[in-house]
Each structure stands twice: as structure tokens, then as C-alpha cells.
Design a protein around this motif. Sequence first.
Motif, PDB file in Angstrom:
ATOM      1  N   LEU A 237      -6.604   0.834  -9.312  1.00  0.00           N
ATOM      2  CA  LEU A 237      -6.384  -0.489  -8.487  1.00  0.00           C
ATOM      3  C   LEU A 237      -6.606  -1.644  -8.736  1.00  0.00           C
ATOM      4  CD1 LEU A 237      -6.113   2.059  -6.350  1.00  0.00           C
ATOM      5  CD2 LEU A 237      -5.520   0.308  -4.774  1.00  0.00           C
TER       6      LEU A 237
ATOM      7  N   ALA B 287      -6.863  -4.663  -6.714  1.00  0.00           N
ATOM      8  CA  ALA B 287      -7.360  -4.545  -5.396  1.00  0.00           C
ATOM      9  C   ALA B 287      -7.862  -5.992  -4.646  1.00  0.00           C
ATOM     10  CB  ALA B 287      -7.860  -3.206  -4.847  1.00  0.00           C
ATOM     11  N   ASP B 288      -7.152  -6.389  -3.573  1.00  0.00           N
ATOM     12  CA  ASP B 288      -7.796  -7.649  -2.700  1.00  0.00           C
ATOM     13  C   ASP B 288      -8.184  -8.814  -3.910  1.00  0.00           C
ATOM     14  OD1 ASP B 288      -7.669  -5.671  -0.660  1.00  0.00           O
ATOM     15  OD2 ASP B 288      -9.755  -5.081  -0.944  1.00  0.00           O
TER      16      ASP B 288
ATOM     17  N   GLY C 150      -6.900  -3.030  -0.106  1.00  0.00           N
ATOM     18  CA  GLY C 150      -6.862  -2.275  -1.371  1.00  0.00           C
ATOM     19  C   GLY C 150      -7.832  -1.418  -1.517  1.00  0.00           C
TER      20      GLY C 150
ATOM     21  N   ALA D 162       0.748  -1.122  -0.002  1.00  0.00           N
ATOM     22  CA  ALA D 162      -0.118  -0.133   0.083  1.00  0.00           C
ATOM     23  C   ALA D 162       0.818   1.362   0.033  1.00  0.00           C
ATOM     24  CB  ALA D 162      -0.878  -0.043   1.414  1.00  0.00           C
TER      25      ALA D 162
ATOM     26  N   ALA E 165     -11.708   0.243  -8.309  1.00  0.00           N
ATOM     27  CA  ALA E 165     -10.950  -0.947  -7.714  1.00  0.00           C
ATOM     28  C   ALA E 165     -11.397  -2.048  -8.321  1.00  0.00           C
ATOM     29  CB  ALA E 165     -11.339  -0.862  -6.225  1.00  0.00           C
TER      30      ALA E 165
END
Length: 410
Positions: free
Chosen positions: A238, A240-241, A248, A219, A260
Motif C-alpha cells: 500500500l 498509505a497515509d 491505510g 479503502a 505500508a
Amino acid sequence: MTVLADIGQLATCPRDGRDAGLIDHAALAWDASRVVWAGPEAELPDRFADAERQSAGGRLVIPGLVDCHTHLAFAGDRADEFVERIRGTPYLEVARRGGGILKTVRATRAASDDVLEAGARDRLGAMLRQGVTTVEAKTGYGLTTADELRVLRLYRRLGEEGPQRIVPTLLAAHVVPPEFAADRAGYVRLITDEIVPAVAAEGLAAFVDVFVEDSAFTADEARAVFAAARAHGLGAKLHADQLSDTGGAALAAEVGAASADHLECVSDDGIRALAERGVVAVSLPIATLVLGQEPLPARRLLDAGARVAVATDLNPGSAPSSSLGLALWLACTRQRMTPEEALRGATAEAARALRLDDGTGSLAPGAPADFAVLDAPSLDVWLSTWRAEPVARTVIAGETAWSTGARHEA
């Protein structure tokens, strides 16, 4: 002025709505490259009496699809990894051995410009046959200044030549390349101090994306990259996750990201953050199918008030398909998104994920005259049955960009 009549069902997908804006027995009118009217055919205004008339033959008409997450340009394949995963080898183990993204990096760096262009054009052609009129295209398989720039220059050329619009995204922060394995900070500095400024100087990208994951970037590293992007007027996105909850989604909300993407492992706090900050959650159901993961929790996101887009994640490893239609069918069958929610996800919400505010992804008056005519009478019929290529005609800026040759004119 042109009128498309005899539409079995028209999906207008209003930008700020939550439904698909469905109209039965409809007509659509456009002048040059913009929609000027959409509604029930019985209410078509008299001013269109002398317009050129075309027929949809009772078919479904939808806005041009927007694929808001692709890795369009790459070389080579990862067929060996496909077999390894079938035999039970986890994705991260393959990546740690130098496979995964880094295998595609090696192939892409070694490929000629002609090879990269031919592959990208072939994929765009396949998307056009799916009714896709706007494509987000990421870098991320070069990971040097020269290689990232050459892919972005290819995207600029493809966008200028058309027919599809290309929205370019810099993903230099995809993974740390092997030459920086012992100097992660050095590679982050290369991105922030050299690659981002060079990209901005040539106006080559709209967004900067970072893959935030234990196997990619932290991050804090992402914050440094996004600070450089913001300083040069570039938006944030992003990965993310995807493989674990790394926070994220919360980071995407913190930096004001447009979207995201992935979010298979998103937390409840992350969902709330996305909804509160208006960050679009992008579902990539082909990747979860290929990797054997549970998909993004679309119902939880939608019920929390978040906007959910749907994209292919086209790439040679985890999502080796350019079929946005397949992604939409999976969004319905695996994520409990209704057909209207899924279609919005690949039209109005996908346009929102790219911050396109010109009406792209909608067929409201003033929007681009980008649409697809499908061999189905309604949205529910289309998305309840998987077909490889259901599109009869793809129109971009009011002109037919692809057609099966089926009769569509009166």
C-alpha cells in the motif's frame, strides 16, 4: 572460493536482528554466488588458506542495498511542477489540474518501448553506482491493460538481463485515469477482472499495490483490488497515509500486506497495527523533503516494535532521485534513525518488505554474495557525511558488477 580481507568494518545485517551486525577488522568469504563465512579476519578458518584473496583496503563493506520502493519506468519530467511548488502551489492542486501522476501517465503512454527501456536502464545504472543490487519496480503510469503489461514485461527483461534483481509490482491502482473519471467503479473492475488476471497469467508481478488516499482510491476499492490479487496468488502493498490519515496502515495490517509505504500521517492506532501484524513500514524521506512534509515518524514506529525500511520512491515528481544513499542520510538527519537502523532499513528490512527470504539484504552464511565496498572506514563515518557516490565497488552474486577502478585486489 574467494576471500575479501582488510575490511575496516563489515555490516552483516542479520535478517532477524535489530542491529547492523558490525564487525571491525573483518573478512568475508564466498563460494560461487553465496556467502560461506563472515567474521573477524583474525578468526578466518584455515580452510580458506588457498582461496583467492582480495583486499577491501580498510573500507566499509555492507550488504547490497535493496531499494524496495521505486517507480522505475516512466517518460517525461515534471520540472514545471517543481517550480510551482517552490512558488507555493500545493501538490494536490497541481494534481487536480491534470498535473502530477496524470501528466506522467500521458507522457508514458506516448513513449516508445525504446524510450522507456533507455530511461529505466539509465536509472538502474545510477543505482548500481550507489551499491543497489535489488530493486522493486512499480508500474502505475500506464493505467491501461496494454500499458501496464508492457512495463511489467520490460521489468522482466531487465531482471533477466541483470545485473540487478528486479522485483516487479503492479500499481494499476495509482490514480483513476481520465477516461474513467465518470466511472470509478468501471476502472476498479478493469483492474480486478482484466489487469490482475492478465498479469498473473504471465507471472509478471510479485505484488499488487494500491494508492489509498482522498485523491486516489478508497479503502473499499483497495479491498476489492487486494481480493483479486489474493485470488491470483499476488502479495499486497500500500501507498498509505501519505497526505492524510485515511486508515491505510490499519488496512495494510487487515489485508496482511508485505509493507505500508509513506505513512507520513500515520496514527498511533495504525502504528500499533503494523507492529502487531509484522507489516514493514517503508520510509520515503526524499519525497517528504521535496514536498515539504514532516517525514514518517520512524522513532515512534521503531519504539513500538515495527520494522522500518528506507527507500527512494524514485519518480519524476515527488522524488526525482535514485540516490538511496541520500535517502539513508535523510533517514538519519530528519527521522532520528541511527546509522545501524537506517542501513538495516535499506538491507534486511527492505528485503523483508519484498518478502525475499533467501538472505538478500544480509551477509550471513548462505546469503547471496551481494555487497558494496564504500570509501569510508565505518558505517558512522559514511552516514554522517553526505557524498553523492561513495561506493568503490558493487558485487552481485560474487562478481564485480561495477567498480570505480580503485585497487581492490591484493
